[in-house]
Write an enzyme that holds these catalytic residues in place. Structure first.
Site, PDB file in Angstrom:
ATOM      1  N   THR A  12       0.772  -1.214  -0.094  1.00 33.29           N
ATOM      2  CA  THR A  12       0.105  -0.073   0.062  1.00 33.29           C
ATOM      3  C   THR A  12       0.831   1.297  -0.005  1.00 33.29           C
ATOM      4  OG1 THR A  12      -1.809  -1.072   1.160  1.00 33.29           O
ATOM      5  CG2 THR A  12      -1.739   1.243   1.403  1.00 33.29           C
ATOM      6  N   ASP A  57       1.446  -6.616  -4.709  1.00 34.00           N
ATOM      7  CA  ASP A  57       0.699  -6.441  -3.444  1.00 34.00           C
ATOM      8  C   ASP A  57       1.114  -7.883  -2.520  1.00 34.00           C
ATOM      9  OD1 ASP A  57      -1.559  -7.343  -1.611  1.00 34.00           O
ATOM     10  OD2 ASP A  57      -2.778  -5.753  -2.727  1.00 34.00           O
ATOM     11  N   SER A  59      -0.322  -9.762  -0.889  1.00 32.68           N
ATOM     12  CA  SER A  59      -0.774 -11.106  -1.011  1.00 32.68           C
ATOM     13  C   SER A  59      -0.330 -12.061  -2.122  1.00 32.68           C
ATOM     14  CB  SER A  59      -2.292 -10.730  -1.467  1.00 32.68           C
ATOM     15  OG  SER A  59      -2.922  -9.824  -0.719  1.00 32.68           O
ATOM     16  N   THR A  89       1.321  -4.792   3.927  1.00 35.40           N
ATOM     17  CA  THR A  89       1.095  -5.316   5.519  1.00 35.40           C
ATOM     18  C   THR A  89       0.511  -6.737   5.508  1.00 35.40           C
ATOM     19  OG1 THR A  89      -1.237  -4.193   5.316  1.00 35.40           O
ATOM     20  CG2 THR A  89       0.798  -2.815   6.509  1.00 35.40           C
ATOM     21  N   ASP A  90      -0.051  -7.152   4.403  1.00 36.16           N
ATOM     22  CA  ASP A  90      -0.999  -8.200   4.536  1.00 36.16           C
ATOM     23  C   ASP A  90      -0.160  -9.340   4.986  1.00 36.16           C
ATOM     24  OD1 ASP A  90      -3.379  -6.924   4.120  1.00 36.16           O
ATOM     25  OD2 ASP A  90      -3.233  -7.422   1.850  1.00 36.16           O
ATOM     26  N   THR A 160       2.408 -10.192  14.458  1.00 36.96           N
ATOM     27  CA  THR A 160       1.079 -10.650  13.526  1.00 36.96           C
ATOM     28  C   THR A 160       0.247  -9.472  13.378  1.00 36.96           C
ATOM     29  OG1 THR A 160      -0.565 -12.295  13.599  1.00 36.96           O
ATOM     30  CG2 THR A 160      -0.322 -11.195  15.686  1.00 36.96           C
ATOM     31  N   GLN A 271      -5.018 -20.936  18.086  1.00 34.31           N
ATOM     32  CA  GLN A 271      -5.923 -19.837  17.679  1.00 34.31           C
ATOM     33  C   GLN A 271      -5.803 -18.561  18.711  1.00 34.31           C
ATOM     34  OE1 GLN A 271      -9.831 -21.057  16.475  1.00 34.31           O
ATOM     35  NE2 GLN A 271      -8.990 -22.941  15.340  1.00 34.31           N
ATOM     36  N   CYS A 272      -5.463 -18.802  19.734  1.00 35.65           N
ATOM     37  CA  CYS A 272      -5.354 -17.579  20.666  1.00 35.65           C
ATOM     38  C   CYS A 272      -4.160 -16.786  20.331  1.00 35.65           C
ATOM     39  CB  CYS A 272      -5.264 -17.999  22.057  1.00 35.65           C
ATOM     40  SG  CYS A 272      -6.577 -19.162  22.594  1.00 35.65           S
TER      41      CYS A 272
HETATM   42  N1  ASP Z   1      -2.920  -5.539   0.126  1.00 39.04           N
HETATM   43  C1  ASP Z   1      -1.777  -4.798   0.547  1.00 39.04           C
HETATM   44  C2  ASP Z   1      -0.528  -5.549   0.787  1.00 39.04           C
HETATM   45  O1  ASP Z   1      -0.350  -6.248   1.598  1.00 39.04           O
HETATM   46  C3  ASP Z   1      -2.224  -3.943   1.899  1.00 39.04           C
HETATM   47  C4  ASP Z   1      -1.029  -3.020   2.593  1.00 39.04           C
HETATM   48  O2  ASP Z   1       0.116  -2.909   2.070  1.00 39.04           O
HETATM   49  O3  ASP Z   1      -1.585  -2.688   3.754  1.00 39.04           O
HETATM   50  O4  ASP Z   1       0.214  -5.295  -0.102  1.00 39.04           O
END
Ligand code: ASP
Length: 336
Positions: A12, A57, A59, A89-90, A160, A271-272
């Site tokens: 982002t 991105d 992802s 961030t993802d 995380t 999961q916690c």
């Molecule tokens: N979808 C973006 C990424 O991970 C989200 C971000 O950067 O905040 O590249």
């Protein structure tokens, strides 16, 4: 004068609006940086930037990109005092975890950062995240892979992502922050890894077939039998609480036994976000213990996934992988 290398991977922070939503565009981020005079101020370290091709991105990050980033750090290791990796961030916590394992003997700061709002927007959090990361990378106080976001410096393999839209997007639920950036940047000396003595050793990763399975009430384990093949080298099971799984009328055990006989390393995480797995505390976790699952203790799923990739890429046999999964290698877990 300290020298920092910025490795811009996408995310982002450098994205612009397109017809299909935010996406990174080559050359765009460098222009955005030129419009920030503070990046060239006297207090700042000197910096260079390498832009990865293609910009992603996060992802879309894979082991291939982790290798590219780690290789860039290794190739430029002697020429720079520290590194800033600009990243979406993802999956930032996955990349930070992977780099922490791949860069053994790291004696310089590698700081991953990004933003929730692109730099091209008026309220972007990218400006502070970038400037403070550069200062931390230039200061040389930390000798590990970290993630800086929203005023906190976190150990990369403890972080995380917990907020999809907040500006403090990351937590380190089982380890204190390494530094807090308030009026000054205050390092938490006792939480930092010691500076290693030897040389940097890079371990590139292979695209090992691994999986993650999150259990939920009513899970029908037989549906997952198909993925438990001999190809599956490791699986992280995200269990309830301290390592508990539903009995499913005894359906789970044969499947797990099958995985075990296939030689798949079963790693149990929780999961916690906070606290540790303690296999055998409850009847519902005993089955996992009996079939030789390893405890991920208080590791994040991100760290457990990266560690499986790393240990198998090192070429270790299954028993060695199992033993090392329960040992602290880079500060990723609190070993008993
Ligand atoms: N979808 C973006 C990424 O991970 C989200 C971000 O950067 O905040 O590249």
């Amino acid at each position: 004068m300290k020298n920092v290398l910025i490795i811009y991977t996408g995310g982002t922070i450098g994205m612009t609006r397109t017809e299909n939503g935010y996406a990174p565009q080559s050359g765009q981020f460098r222009r955005a940086m030129e419009a920030i005079p503070d990046l060239y101020a006297g207090q700042m370290p000197r910096w260079d930037m390498l832009e990865m091709d293609p910009l992603l991105d996060s992802s879309n990050m894979t082991v291939h990109e982790w290798n590219k980033i780690a290789q860039l750090v290794a190739d430029h290791y002697n020429a720079y005092d520290g590194f800033v990796v600009l990243h979406g961030t993802d999956t930032m916590a996955y990349t930070a975890s992977a780099l922490s394992f791949m860069l053994e003997g790291l004696a310089k700061p590698v700081i991953l950062t990004g933003s929730q709002i692109p730099m091209c927007e008026i309220r972007s959090d990218g400006r502070d995240n970038l400037i403070t990361s550069l200062l931390i990378a230039g200061a040389g106080e930390v000798h590990e892979v970290c993630l800086y976001f929203g005023g906190k410096l976190l150990r990369g393999n403890r972080a995380t992502k917990f907020s999809a839209d907040g500006l403090i997007a990351f937590l380190s639920p089982n380890y204190p922050s390494l530094a807090d950036a308030g009026i000054t940047i205050r390092y938490n000396e006792s939480a930092l890894l010691p500076k290693p003595k030897g040389a940097l050793k890079l371990q590139l990763l292979e695209n090992i077939p691994i999986g993650v399975l999150k259990v939920f009430p009513g899970i029908q384990f037989s549906l997952f039998e198909q993925i438990m093949t001999e190809r599956l080298r490791g699986i992280v099971i995200e269990t309830f609480g301290a390592g508990n799984i539903p009995g499913d009328g005894g359906a789970l055990l044969p499947i797990i036994e099958k995985a075990f006989h296939n030689g798949t390393v079963l790693t149990v995480c929780s999961q916690c976000p906070q606290g540790a797995v303690a296999l055998g505390t409850y009847e519902t976790s005993n089955a996992l213990k009996r079939v030789g699952a390893v405890s991920g203790l208080d590791m994040t799923t991100e760290a457990a996934v990266a560690k499986l990739y790393y240990l198998f890429s090192c070429g270790y046999e299954k028993e060695r992988v199992k033993a090392l999964m329960e040992q602290d290698l880079r500060g990723e877990m609190t070993a008993p």
